[in-house]
Design a protein around this motif. Sequence first.
Motif, PDB file in Angstrom:
ATOM      1  N   GLY A  91       0.821  -1.218   0.000  1.00  0.00           N
ATOM      2  CA  GLY A  91       0.000   0.000   0.000  1.00  0.00           C
ATOM      3  C   GLY A  91       0.850   1.261   0.000  1.00  0.00           C
ATOM      4  O   GLY A  91       0.577   2.208  -0.744  1.00  0.00           O
ATOM      5  N   ILE A  92       1.886   1.282   0.818  1.00  0.00           N
ATOM      6  CA  ILE A  92       2.769   2.459   0.885  1.00  0.00           C
ATOM      7  C   ILE A  92       3.482   2.662  -0.448  1.00  0.00           C
ATOM      8  O   ILE A  92       3.578   3.786  -0.948  1.00  0.00           O
ATOM      9  N   VAL A  93       3.957   1.585  -1.039  1.00  0.00           N
ATOM     10  CA  VAL A  93       4.635   1.682  -2.345  1.00  0.00           C
ATOM     11  C   VAL A  93       3.657   2.195  -3.405  1.00  0.00           C
ATOM     12  O   VAL A  93       4.018   3.054  -4.222  1.00  0.00           O
ATOM     13  N   ALA A  94       2.434   1.699  -3.413  1.00  0.00           N
ATOM     14  CA  ALA A  94       1.442   2.128  -4.406  1.00  0.00           C
ATOM     15  C   ALA A  94       1.112   3.612  -4.252  1.00  0.00           C
ATOM     16  O   ALA A  94       1.067   4.353  -5.247  1.00  0.00           O
ATOM     17  N   VAL A  95       0.886   4.066  -3.040  1.00  0.00           N
ATOM     18  CA  VAL A  95       0.571   5.483  -2.809  1.00  0.00           C
ATOM     19  C   VAL A  95       1.754   6.358  -3.207  1.00  0.00           C
ATOM     20  O   VAL A  95       1.580   7.392  -3.858  1.00  0.00           O
ATOM     21  N   THR A  96       2.956   5.946  -2.860  1.00  0.00           N
ATOM     22  CA  THR A  96       4.148   6.709  -3.231  1.00  0.00           C
ATOM     23  C   THR A  96       4.285   6.783  -4.751  1.00  0.00           C
ATOM     24  O   THR A  96       4.589   7.852  -5.302  1.00  0.00           O
ATOM     25  N   ALA A  97       4.062   5.670  -5.436  1.00  0.00           N
ATOM     26  CA  ALA A  97       4.142   5.654  -6.903  1.00  0.00           C
ATOM     27  C   ALA A  97       3.105   6.589  -7.512  1.00  0.00           C
ATOM     28  O   ALA A  97       3.406   7.319  -8.475  1.00  0.00           O
ATOM     29  N   LEU A  98       1.897   6.604  -6.980  1.00  0.00           N
ATOM     30  CA  LEU A  98       0.865   7.507  -7.487  1.00  0.00           C
ATOM     31  C   LEU A  98       1.241   8.967  -7.273  1.00  0.00           C
ATOM     32  O   LEU A  98       1.066   9.805  -8.174  1.00  0.00           O
ATOM     33  N   LEU A  99       1.757   9.292  -6.097  1.00  0.00           N
ATOM     34  CA  LEU A  99       2.157  10.675  -5.810  1.00  0.00           C
ATOM     35  C   LEU A  99       3.317  11.115  -6.701  1.00  0.00           C
ATOM     36  O   LEU A  99       3.304  12.228  -7.241  1.00  0.00           O
ATOM     37  N   VAL A 100       4.304  10.261  -6.857  1.00  0.00           N
ATOM     38  CA  VAL A 100       5.453  10.596  -7.708  1.00  0.00           C
ATOM     39  C   VAL A 100       5.005  10.710  -9.162  1.00  0.00           C
ATOM     40  O   VAL A 100       5.410  11.642  -9.879  1.00  0.00           O
ATOM     41  N   GLY A 101       4.155   9.798  -9.620  1.00  0.00           N
ATOM     42  CA  GLY A 101       3.641   9.863 -10.991  1.00  0.00           C
ATOM     43  C   GLY A 101       2.871  11.134 -11.253  1.00  0.00           C
ATOM     44  O   GLY A 101       3.009  11.781 -12.310  1.00  0.00           O
ATOM     45  N   ALA A 102       2.033  11.545 -10.298  1.00  0.00           N
ATOM     46  CA  ALA A 102       1.263  12.778 -10.447  1.00  0.00           C
ATOM     47  C   ALA A 102       2.196  13.993 -10.486  1.00  0.00           C
ATOM     48  O   ALA A 102       1.989  14.923 -11.269  1.00  0.00           O
ATOM     49  N   ARG A 103       3.216  13.973  -9.682  1.00  0.00           N
ATOM     50  CA  ARG A 103       4.181  15.076  -9.657  1.00  0.00           C
ATOM     51  C   ARG A 103       4.942  15.177 -10.968  1.00  0.00           C
ATOM     52  O   ARG A 103       5.136  16.258 -11.517  1.00  0.00           O
ATOM     53  N   ALA A 105       3.903  14.041 -13.917  1.00  0.00           N
ATOM     54  CA  ALA A 105       2.953  14.472 -14.939  1.00  0.00           C
ATOM     55  C   ALA A 105       2.739  15.972 -14.861  1.00  0.00           C
ATOM     56  O   ALA A 105       2.644  16.657 -15.896  1.00  0.00           O
ATOM     57  N   LYS A 106       2.667  16.498 -13.673  1.00  0.00           N
ATOM     58  CA  LYS A 106       2.465  17.945 -13.491  1.00  0.00           C
ATOM     59  C   LYS A 106       3.659  18.722 -14.001  1.00  0.00           C
ATOM     60  O   LYS A 106       3.515  19.761 -14.653  1.00  0.00           O
ATOM     61  N   LEU A 107       4.870  18.238 -13.722  1.00  0.00           N
ATOM     62  CA  LEU A 107       6.093  18.915 -14.175  1.00  0.00           C
ATOM     63  C   LEU A 107       6.202  18.859 -15.705  1.00  0.00           C
ATOM     64  O   LEU A 107       6.668  19.818 -16.330  1.00  0.00           O
ATOM     65  N   GLN A 108       5.810  17.749 -16.303  1.00  0.00           N
ATOM     66  CA  GLN A 108       5.884  17.624 -17.760  1.00  0.00           C
ATOM     67  C   GLN A 108       4.842  18.480 -18.454  1.00  0.00           C
ATOM     68  O   GLN A 108       5.020  18.901 -19.581  1.00  0.00           O
ATOM     69  N   ALA A 109       3.732  18.743 -17.796  1.00  0.00           N
ATOM     70  CA  ALA A 109       2.668  19.566 -18.366  1.00  0.00           C
ATOM     71  C   ALA A 109       3.098  21.027 -18.481  1.00  0.00           C
ATOM     72  O   ALA A 109       2.614  21.769 -19.324  1.00  0.00           O
ATOM     73  N   HIS A 110       4.038  21.458 -17.645  1.00  0.00           N
ATOM     74  CA  HIS A 110       4.479  22.860 -17.686  1.00  0.00           C
ATOM     75  C   HIS A 110       5.583  22.986 -18.623  1.00  0.00           C
ATOM     76  O   HIS A 110       6.385  23.089 -19.159  1.00  0.00           O
TER      77      HIS A 110
END
Length: 110
Positions: A91-103, A105-110
């Motif tokens: 669970g911790i690994v999955a949540v961390t992966a989602l947070l890092v992935g979202a971050r 994606a956000k950086l690539q969008a700018h």
Amino acid sequence: MNVTDVLATAKDSMTAKRVFADPVERDGTTVIAAAAIIGGGGGGVGTKEGQEGSGGGFGMDSKPVGAYVIKDGKVHWQPAVDINRLITVVGIVAVTALLVGARIAKLQAH
């Protein structure tokens, strides 16, 4: 119960019997279960205005860690799987992966 009694009880609790179960034999295979034990205790004695007092306590916890399996003259260790711990780590690994992935994606969008 005074401090000396508490410490004696704690000492008697810390034996190999608490860590290793009695061997179980079936069809030529012997299994000896093992557990991890953790404990702690404390006590004290004091006086106040001519009165004396003492107290103490002891606590212990254990969890299975595996078993020694003896078959055909060979011994091997079979670790126990703590499913609750495994689910927590996944669970911790999955949540961390989602947070890092979202971050990312956000950086690539700018």
